[in-house]
Motif scaffolding. Structure first.
Motif, PDB file in Angstrom:
ATOM      1  N   ARG A   1       0.610  -0.982  -0.009  1.00 34.60           N
ATOM      2  CA  ARG A   1      -0.151   0.146  -0.073  1.00 34.60           C
ATOM      3  C   ARG A   1       0.931   1.456  -0.445  1.00 34.60           C
ATOM      4  NH1 ARG A   1      -3.006   0.933   4.759  1.00 34.60           N
ATOM      5  NH2 ARG A   1      -1.844  -0.908   5.811  1.00 34.60           N
ATOM      6  N   HIS A   2       0.932   1.893  -0.759  1.00 38.68           N
ATOM      7  CA  HIS A   2       1.765   3.251  -1.883  1.00 38.68           C
ATOM      8  C   HIS A   2       1.132   4.214  -0.364  1.00 38.68           C
ATOM      9  CE1 HIS A   2       4.088   6.528  -3.720  1.00 38.68           C
ATOM     10  NE2 HIS A   2       4.055   5.817  -3.126  1.00 38.68           N
ATOM     11  N   ASP A   3       1.841   4.633   0.445  1.00 38.89           N
ATOM     12  CA  ASP A   3       1.251   6.600   0.834  1.00 38.89           C
ATOM     13  C   ASP A   3       1.689   7.667   0.378  1.00 38.89           C
ATOM     14  OD1 ASP A   3       1.833   8.760   2.679  1.00 38.89           O
ATOM     15  OD2 ASP A   3       0.577   7.037   4.413  1.00 38.89           O
ATOM     16  N   THR A   4       0.792   8.090  -0.696  1.00 42.41           N
ATOM     17  CA  THR A   4       1.444   9.147  -0.730  1.00 42.41           C
ATOM     18  C   THR A   4       1.801  10.864  -0.648  1.00 42.41           C
ATOM     19  OG1 THR A   4      -0.965  10.310  -1.415  1.00 42.41           O
ATOM     20  CG2 THR A   4      -0.646   8.395  -3.134  1.00 42.41           C
ATOM     21  N   VAL A   5       1.543  10.546   0.041  1.00 47.08           N
ATOM     22  CA  VAL A   5       1.961  11.861   1.492  1.00 47.08           C
ATOM     23  C   VAL A   5       3.184  10.982   1.468  1.00 47.08           C
ATOM     24  CG1 VAL A   5       1.671  13.258   3.731  1.00 47.08           C
ATOM     25  CG2 VAL A   5      -0.025  12.354   2.068  1.00 47.08           C
TER      26      VAL A   5
END
Length: 311
Positions: A114-118
């Motif tokens: 899961r990618h944390d875009t922040v």
């Protein structure tokens, strides 16, 4: 363009990408000076570290290196890592940054990350957990042994666990503890080193020679110096297992816990299971705890083997 041309172009692009990734990874490995099976920059890059999945690539022409590299990305997470970035992955796997970026993108699309875009970092995804569940569910030995493991854990005021080998480490597949207030609370999926733990030594003492020798060779390659200092202790572990039926750890791995372990008499479902018991050092001297824990753990394993029809 015809479908045939499209498929041909796709295969050509795939082969080209694969060759490019291989060359880039080779350069990255050369720069890092990493040993096979180690993760450059990783906290676990010792004789007890997990080997890279791509180890056999130069020996097996059927080995899918790109797939192995993707698995290495997932294995880069340690128990204390909530998130990792592409730089972390590159440092721990030795893969090039370009290859890492493509792999993390793909693994995210598939649900394994899961990618944390922040923060621009990645967490493990739920697909990783769902992938492991069928393995645990198929181990009926876990359900059989759990009540007896909990009873022994309560008697010893410690924790009793069941483990199997994963490459050059041991993994808990079941665990029971007397209380959650223990200094060390083992969890299912927790990894333990082979040479410094009772459970690892017990596996090495009972495993078939070809498996044991392969694991010892991998440990030697990962960290020759650490291996040279730890390997001689296996001789004492073998004497302990032959003489008293269990292996020990006198707080060598974790200073707050004494360890005891008993391997099963033979593999079950192609897996050699090992019972492990950890008792806090505050419970008493090693000799006093060993007098209680060792024989009771051995008796528990004998009971399980009888219930499975192995005795």
């Amino acid at each position: 363009m015809t479908r045939s041309d499209s498929r041909s172009d796709s295969r050509s692009d795939s082969r080209s990408d694969s060759r490019a990734d291989s060359r880039a990874d080779s350069r990255a490995d050369s720069r890092s000076g990493s040993h096979p099976g180690s993760r450059p920059g990783s906290r676990a890059s010792t004789a007890q570290s997990r080997p890279r999945s791509s180890e056999p690539a130069d020996k097996d022409r059927q080995f899918a290196t790109t797939l192995a590299n993707g698995v290495d990305i997932l294995l880069a997470f340690d128990s204390g890592d909530a998130m990792l970035g592409n730089r972390d992955f590159a440092e721990r796997t030795g893969l090039s940054k370009t290859t890492v970026a493509r792999l993390t993108h793909t693994l995210t699309a598939l649900g394994y990350l899961r990618h944390d875009t922040v923060l621009r970092k990645y967490r493990l995804g739920a697909a990783v957990l769902s992938m492991g569940y069928p393995l645990l569910a198929s181990m009926h030995l876990r359900q059989l042994a759990r009540p007896m493991m909990k009873a022994l854990a309560d008697r010893l005021c410690g924790a009793v666990s069941l483990g199997i080998r994963d490459r050059t480490q041991m993994i808990y597949v079941e665990t029971a503890r007397s209380t959650d207030s223990l200094v060390v609370t083992p969890e299912i999926g927790a990894a333990l080193p082979m040479l410094t733990t009772a459970i690892g030594r017990a596996w090495l003492c009972r495993a078939p020679a070809h498996e044991r020798d392969a694991v010892l060779n991998q440990l030697r390659m990962q960290d020759p110096e650490a291996f040279a200092s730890l390997q001689p202790r296996l001789a004492q572990a073998r004497r302990d297992l032959e003489g008293q039926g269990y292996c020990t750890n006198r707080a060598e791995w974790r200073p707050e816990v004494y360890g005891f372990a008993v391997p099963m008499c033979q593999p079950v479902g192609s897996q050699l299971f090992v019972l492990n018991c950890g008792v806090p050092v505050g419970q008493g001297s090693f000799a006093a705890i060993e007098k209680q824990a060792g024989p009771q753990l051995r008796a528990l394993m004998l009971d399980i083997e009888r219930m499975l029809g192995l005795r």
